[in-house]
Motif scaffolding. Structure first.
Motif, PDB file in Angstrom:
ATOM      1  N   LEU A 288      29.294-105.299   6.233  1.00 43.99           N
ATOM      2  CA  LEU A 288      30.505-104.535   6.520  1.00 43.99           C
ATOM      3  C   LEU A 288      31.531-105.333   7.325  1.00 43.99           C
ATOM      4  O   LEU A 288      32.729-105.304   7.021  1.00 43.99           O
ATOM      5  N   ILE A 289      31.074-106.039   8.353  1.00 47.52           N
ATOM      6  CA  ILE A 289      32.019-106.833   9.151  1.00 47.52           C
ATOM      7  C   ILE A 289      32.643-107.963   8.327  1.00 47.52           C
ATOM      8  O   ILE A 289      33.865-108.167   8.379  1.00 47.52           O
ATOM      9  N   PRO A 290      31.858-108.736   7.540  1.00 51.34           N
ATOM     10  CA  PRO A 290      32.494-109.741   6.676  1.00 51.34           C
ATOM     11  C   PRO A 290      33.493-109.141   5.690  1.00 51.34           C
ATOM     12  O   PRO A 290      34.502-109.782   5.363  1.00 51.34           O
ATOM     13  N   LEU A 291      33.229-107.922   5.218  1.00 50.44           N
ATOM     14  CA  LEU A 291      34.185-107.273   4.319  1.00 50.44           C
ATOM     15  C   LEU A 291      35.493-106.971   5.044  1.00 50.44           C
ATOM     16  O   LEU A 291      36.583-107.136   4.483  1.00 50.44           O
ATOM     17  N   ARG A 292      35.393-106.517   6.301  1.00 53.82           N
ATOM     18  CA  ARG A 292      36.605-106.229   7.078  1.00 53.82           C
ATOM     19  C   ARG A 292      37.417-107.493   7.330  1.00 53.82           C
ATOM     20  O   ARG A 292      38.649-107.448   7.398  1.00 53.82           O
ATOM     21  N   GLU A 293      36.720-108.611   7.470  1.00 55.48           N
ATOM     22  CA  GLU A 293      37.403-109.867   7.774  1.00 55.48           C
ATOM     23  C   GLU A 293      37.967-110.541   6.531  1.00 55.48           C
ATOM     24  O   GLU A 293      38.697-111.531   6.655  1.00 55.48           O
ATOM     25  N   GLU A 294      37.638-110.026   5.353  1.00 53.19           N
ATOM     26  CA  GLU A 294      38.149-110.601   4.105  1.00 53.19           C
ATOM     27  C   GLU A 294      39.575-110.103   3.877  1.00 53.19           C
ATOM     28  O   GLU A 294      39.809-108.946   3.525  1.00 53.19           O
ATOM     29  N   VAL A 295      40.548-110.979   4.096  1.00 55.59           N
ATOM     30  CA  VAL A 295      41.957-110.565   4.050  1.00 55.59           C
ATOM     31  C   VAL A 295      42.417-110.235   2.635  1.00 55.59           C
ATOM     32  O   VAL A 295      43.421-109.536   2.453  1.00 55.59           O
ATOM     33  N   SER A 296      41.722-110.734   1.623  1.00 53.68           N
ATOM     34  CA  SER A 296      42.155-110.493   0.246  1.00 53.68           C
ATOM     35  C   SER A 296      41.804-109.096  -0.248  1.00 53.68           C
ATOM     36  O   SER A 296      42.319-108.656  -1.282  1.00 53.68           O
TER      37      SER A 296
ATOM     38  N   THR B  49      23.882-111.539  -1.922  1.00 57.55           N
ATOM     39  CA  THR B  49      24.364-111.189  -3.259  1.00 57.55           C
ATOM     40  C   THR B  49      25.173-109.897  -3.229  1.00 57.55           C
ATOM     41  O   THR B  49      26.201-109.777  -3.911  1.00 57.55           O
ATOM     42  N   LEU B  50      24.726-108.920  -2.438  1.00 57.26           N
ATOM     43  CA  LEU B  50      25.466-107.665  -2.308  1.00 57.26           C
ATOM     44  C   LEU B  50      26.857-107.913  -1.749  1.00 57.26           C
ATOM     45  O   LEU B  50      27.855-107.370  -2.256  1.00 57.26           O
ATOM     46  N   LEU B  51      26.945-108.750  -0.722  1.00 57.54           N
ATOM     47  CA  LEU B  51      28.247-109.066  -0.135  1.00 57.54           C
ATOM     48  C   LEU B  51      29.150-109.755  -1.156  1.00 57.54           C
ATOM     49  O   LEU B  51      30.344-109.444  -1.255  1.00 57.54           O
ATOM     50  N   ALA B  52      28.582-110.672  -1.931  1.00 58.53           N
ATOM     51  CA  ALA B  52      29.375-111.376  -2.945  1.00 58.53           C
ATOM     52  C   ALA B  52      29.892-110.406  -4.007  1.00 58.53           C
ATOM     53  O   ALA B  52      31.047-110.508  -4.445  1.00 58.53           O
ATOM     54  N   CYS B  53      29.060-109.460  -4.412  1.00 61.58           N
ATOM     55  CA  CYS B  53      29.485-108.476  -5.417  1.00 61.58           C
ATOM     56  C   CYS B  53      30.593-107.576  -4.879  1.00 61.58           C
ATOM     57  O   CYS B  53      31.543-107.240  -5.596  1.00 61.58           O
ATOM     58  N   LEU B  54      30.469-107.186  -3.618  1.00 60.78           N
ATOM     59  CA  LEU B  54      31.486-106.320  -3.027  1.00 60.78           C
ATOM     60  C   LEU B  54      32.806-107.065  -2.847  1.00 60.78           C
ATOM     61  O   LEU B  54      33.883-106.504  -3.073  1.00 60.78           O
ATOM     62  N   LYS B  55      32.729-108.323  -2.439  1.00 59.69           N
ATOM     63  CA  LYS B  55      33.951-109.110  -2.291  1.00 59.69           C
ATOM     64  C   LYS B  55      34.644-109.321  -3.636  1.00 59.69           C
ATOM     65  O   LYS B  55      35.875-109.329  -3.713  1.00 59.69           O
ATOM     66  N   ALA B  56      33.841-109.492  -4.682  1.00 60.97           N
ATOM     67  CA  ALA B  56      34.402-109.700  -6.017  1.00 60.97           C
ATOM     68  C   ALA B  56      34.793-108.387  -6.686  1.00 60.97           C
ATOM     69  O   ALA B  56      35.326-108.404  -7.803  1.00 60.97           O
TER      70      ALA B  56
ATOM     71  N   PRO C 137      41.781-104.983  -0.144  1.00 59.98           N
ATOM     72  CA  PRO C 137      42.561-103.861   0.415  1.00 59.98           C
ATOM     73  C   PRO C 137      41.740-103.113   1.459  1.00 59.98           C
ATOM     74  O   PRO C 137      40.531-102.906   1.296  1.00 59.98           O
ATOM     75  N   GLU C 138      42.394-102.720   2.527  1.00 55.81           N
ATOM     76  CA  GLU C 138      41.685-102.023   3.602  1.00 55.81           C
ATOM     77  C   GLU C 138      41.127-100.684   3.126  1.00 55.81           C
ATOM     78  O   GLU C 138      40.073-100.244   3.585  1.00 55.81           O
ATOM     79  N   SER C 139      41.834-100.046   2.194  1.00 56.51           N
ATOM     80  CA  SER C 139      41.346 -98.767   1.671  1.00 56.51           C
ATOM     81  C   SER C 139      40.041 -98.950   0.896  1.00 56.51           C
ATOM     82  O   SER C 139      39.157 -98.083   0.933  1.00 56.51           O
ATOM     83  N   TYR C 140      39.907-100.078   0.193  1.00 55.33           N
ATOM     84  CA  TYR C 140      38.673-100.366  -0.554  1.00 55.33           C
ATOM     85  C   TYR C 140      37.500-100.543   0.407  1.00 55.33           C
ATOM     86  O   TYR C 140      36.412 -99.995   0.194  1.00 55.33           O
ATOM     87  N   VAL C 141      37.717-101.292   1.486  1.00 53.46           N
ATOM     88  CA  VAL C 141      36.667-101.499   2.484  1.00 53.46           C
ATOM     89  C   VAL C 141      36.302-100.174   3.150  1.00 53.46           C
ATOM     90  O   VAL C 141      35.121 -99.883   3.389  1.00 53.46           O
ATOM     91  N   ALA C 142      37.309 -99.351   3.428  1.00 54.47           N
ATOM     92  CA  ALA C 142      37.047 -98.054   4.055  1.00 54.47           C
ATOM     93  C   ALA C 142      36.206 -97.166   3.143  1.00 54.47           C
ATOM     94  O   ALA C 142      35.289 -96.472   3.602  1.00 54.47           O
ATOM     95  N   ASN C 143      36.487 -97.184   1.849  1.00 57.37           N
ATOM     96  CA  ASN C 143      35.713 -96.370   0.905  1.00 57.37           C
ATOM     97  C   ASN C 143      34.263 -96.842   0.815  1.00 57.37           C
ATOM     98  O   ASN C 143      33.342 -96.026   0.675  1.00 57.37           O
ATOM     99  N   ILE C 144      34.049 -98.148   0.899  1.00 56.68           N
ATOM    100  CA  ILE C 144      32.681 -98.674   0.890  1.00 56.68           C
ATOM    101  C   ILE C 144      31.915 -98.162   2.110  1.00 56.68           C
ATOM    102  O   ILE C 144      30.761 -97.726   2.011  1.00 56.68           O
ATOM    103  N   MET C 145      32.567 -98.197   3.268  1.00 55.91           N
ATOM    104  CA  MET C 145      31.910 -97.723   4.488  1.00 55.91           C
ATOM    105  C   MET C 145      31.610 -96.230   4.413  1.00 55.91           C
ATOM    106  O   MET C 145      30.561 -95.771   4.881  1.00 55.91           O
TER     107      MET C 145
END
Length: 293
Positions: free
Chosen positions: A106-114, A38-45, A116-124
């Motif tokens: 974190l790895i699935p978030l990096r692999e999500e092409v949709s 659920t956390l991954l789904a919320c972050l992706k959305a 922004p890389e800056s958004y994933v970096a801020n989460i990390m």
């Protein structure tokens, strides 16, 4: 006696606020897999703000758990004379390891092409911050992934700050990772060299200089720090391949003056002069005349 059983998989349909819903799942027993999914789904959305993400990570690392536990103990102490209305089963706080967080979120978030890389970096960075707040040492593989993500996102200023102020622990893999980003940010290269120096990795520093064809700098580094003579043949070999004759001659003369072992630099003089040059010099010396003034 009555018992109530809830279908936690339907929590996201009943609880509109995503942070509250995640906190609810985190307090359920044996629901780690559901929580992580659920956390991954919320972050992706992108259903959570950075502030909410920070609070969720703080809950996972135990920062908020300590304060809530102390509050509960105070409440239980003050109301010990009152009869509890509802007796709930005791549960252990949800524990998600760094490895589980990396592989499942974190790895699935990096692999999500949709995304922004800056958004994933801020989460990390928020997760890294929660670990530091909880006084938990981040694992080396997690730090390397954060550095790589920041570089891919072009967040060189943030990366430079966490390296310069030593927010993350020094390590040789991190140093080599920073060295590889020289083309993007020249200051990161120097930061990588500084990390190697702090780790007393002199051999690796010499290898880096030789790879960049900084032969003279590598030789000076060995000379100033009085390093092991075993590094000298590497410099001599690199000098034979990349340096002009004058530089090779200067290195040989310096080693001769230092009374270094001849076997260490013998090869540097093998190709200083060609056979034709040696023959011409011999003939010139044989036919030259001395003049007295």
């Amino acid at each position: 006696m009555y018992s109530i059983r809830l279908k936690n998989e339907h929590a996201q349909l009943e609880i509109a606020d995503k942070q509250t819903m995640l906190e609810y799942l985190a307090r359920r027993s044996n629901e780690k897999k559901l929580f992580v999914t659920t956390l991954l789904a919320c972050l992706k959305a992108r259903a959570l703000s950075l502030r909410q993400i920070r609070k969720v990570f703080a809950m996972l690392t135990g920062v908020t758990g300590k304060s809530s536990a102390s509050e509960n103990s105070v409440e239980n102490g003050s109301g010990s004379s009152q009869k509890p209305v509802l007796d709930c089963e005791k549960y252990a706080s949800l524990a998600v390891t760094q490895q589980e967080m990396q592989s499942s979120v974190l790895i699935p978030l990096r692999e999500e092409v949709s995304l922004p890389e800056s958004y994933v970096a801020n989460i990390m960075l928020q997760y890294l911050r929660s670990l530091f707040d909880a006084e938990i040492t981040p694992e080396a593989y997690l730090i390397e992934m954060v550095v790589e993500t920041l570089a891919e996102a072009g967040e060189m200023s943030k990366l430079q700050q966490i390296v310069t102020y030593r927010v993350i622990n020094d390590s040789k893999p991190l140093a080599f990772l920073l060295l590889s980003y020289e083309a993007r940010c020249s200051t990161l290269f120097q930061s990588g060299v500084d990390i190697l120096a702090r780790n007393k990795a002199s051999d690796e520093i010499v290898e880096v200089m030789l790879e960049k064809k900084q032969i003279v700098d590598a030789f000076r580094f060995i000379d100033v720090r009085n390093l092991n003579d075993a590094l000298i043949p590497k410099v001599v070999e690199a000098a034979n391949q990349h340096c002009v004759r004058q530089t090779r001659y200067a290195i040989k003369e310096h080693l001769t003056e230092k009374k270094a072992k001849a076997s260490l630099y013998k090869s540097i003089g093998d190709e200083l002069y060609t056979a034709e040059e040696v023959k011409g010099a011999s003939e010139e010396q044989a036919t030259c005349a001395l003049f007295e003034i």
